[in-house]
Design a protein around this motif. Structure first.
Motif, PDB file in Angstrom:
ATOM      1  N   GLU A 283      -7.018  -0.502  -4.723  1.00 39.30           N
ATOM      2  CA  GLU A 283      -6.972  -0.131  -3.318  1.00 39.30           C
ATOM      3  C   GLU A 283      -8.405  -0.053  -2.792  1.00 39.30           C
ATOM      4  OE1 GLU A 283      -2.969   2.693  -3.118  1.00 39.30           O
ATOM      5  OE2 GLU A 283      -4.957   3.616  -3.323  1.00 39.30           O
TER       6      GLU A 283
ATOM      7  N   HIS B 165      -4.077   2.635   2.216  1.00 42.08           N
ATOM      8  CA  HIS B 165      -5.245   1.796   2.024  1.00 42.08           C
ATOM      9  C   HIS B 165      -4.829   0.370   1.675  1.00 42.08           C
ATOM     10  CE1 HIS B 165      -7.875   5.227   2.243  1.00 42.08           C
ATOM     11  NE2 HIS B 165      -7.291   5.823   1.212  1.00 42.08           N
TER      12      HIS B 165
ATOM     13  N   ALA C  93      -4.372  -2.832  -0.317  1.00 41.60           N
ATOM     14  CA  ALA C  93      -4.161  -2.949  -1.763  1.00 41.60           C
ATOM     15  C   ALA C  93      -4.118  -4.413  -2.178  1.00 41.60           C
ATOM     16  CB  ALA C  93      -2.867  -2.250  -2.169  1.00 41.60           C
TER      17      ALA C  93
ATOM     18  N   ALA D 180      -5.080   1.700  -8.139  1.00 36.59           N
ATOM     19  CA  ALA D 180      -3.821   2.200  -7.579  1.00 36.59           C
ATOM     20  C   ALA D 180      -3.108   3.009  -8.647  1.00 36.59           C
ATOM     21  CB  ALA D 180      -2.951   1.034  -7.122  1.00 36.59           C
TER      22      ALA D 180
ATOM     23  N   SER E 204       0.836  -1.196   0.000  1.00 34.60           N
ATOM     24  CA  SER E 204       0.000   0.000   0.000  1.00 34.60           C
ATOM     25  C   SER E 204       0.867   1.241   0.000  1.00 34.60           C
ATOM     26  CB  SER E 204      -0.922   0.004   1.229  1.00 34.60           C
ATOM     27  OG  SER E 204      -0.157  -0.008   2.418  1.00 34.60           O
TER      28      SER E 204
END
Length: 258
Positions: A224, A202, A204, A235, A192
């Motif tokens: 994410e 967050h 991922a 992402a 992340s």
């Protein structure tokens, strides 16, 4: 979180009878425009979808992904019924309520059913789906269970279609086998991106659509999860959608020792 032990499918009946059927949207949306455009409303809610962990260490990530798909339904008045055979708890643990909260979920809206074997787990899953009382029904199994075959998945698929329920088959430490599931996904954990002031980023995932009966070509993508909005986001450095080679399949996860 309500937890019940089901030695047979009859013990689940009181739980199901206390719930009320409902209705929701016809399709499941990820929230990330790039993947939703690719799927083009071809992620039907009333269907069975398969989720595999890429490796044994990705079991937690694949479980979280299943929770997130449930949360994407946006239904607060109906619970999720999560059914697991005892082997899952022994090999990979049980759902953690504070973790559900961290993902944006409500443990009180989760009914966890544990069965002694895969046969009872299948029966309980079929009952939960047919009741149409849950927003989603998740069946988690460990390894390549012979009972989870083409016939069993076809029955679950038909039950989900008739009841209008999202059904997820969560496969831990298993290799893909013939299945009637509408789609097959492989989930792997991903790093992340840290937020401002070095705050944890967050959750991922690297996701792979390995098969889709609606004709969507296989692809890979990094997503994410935003627990505040309960939505997936692409992402930024993932490179977007990546097409797989024709005939691409989910890789076999690593085996865990007993």
């Amino acid at each position: 979180m309500n937890i019940t032990t089901a030695p047979g499918n009859d013990s689940l009946s009181p739980v199901l009878h206390s719930l009320q059927p409902g209705s929701g949207s016809e399709h499941v949306s990820f929230g990330a425009s790039s993947i939703d455009q690719r799927l083009k409303c071809k992620m039907p809610r009333a269907a069975l979808h398969e989720i595999f962990s890429a490796k044994s260490e990705d079991i937690a990530s694949s479980s979280a992904f299943a929770v997130m798909m449930m949360l994407r339904l946006g239904e607060a008045d109906r619970p999720t019924v999560w059914i697991a055979e005892e082997k899952v708890r022994i090999r990979s643990g049980r759902l953690y309520p504070p973790g559900l909260v961290a993902l944006g979920g409500n443990p009180d809206a989760m009914v966890l059913v544990e069965t002694g074997n895969a046969k009872d787990a299948l029966r309980a899953t079929a009952d939960a789906i047919r009741s149409a009382a849950a927003a989603a029904v998740i069946l988690s199994v460990y390894g390549n269970t012979p009972l989870i075959d083409l016939t069993a998945t076809r029955r679950l698929m038909l039950a989900a279609s008739h009841a209008g329920v999202l059904a997820l088959l969560l496969r831990f430490n298993a290799e893909p086998t013939p299945s009637a599931a509408y789609s097959r996904w492989q989930i792997a954990s991903a790093p992340s991106r840290p937020l401002a002031a070095g705050a944890p980023g967050h959750t991922a995932f690297d996701i792979t659509l390995a098969r889709h009966r609606g004709g969507v070509a296989p692809f890979e993508m990094r997503l994410e999860w935003n627990h505040e909005t309960r939505t997936f986001n692409e992402a930024p450095l993932s490179g977007g959608l990546s097409a797989l080679a024709p005939g691409g399949t989910v890789g076999a996860p690593e085996r865990q020792s007993a």
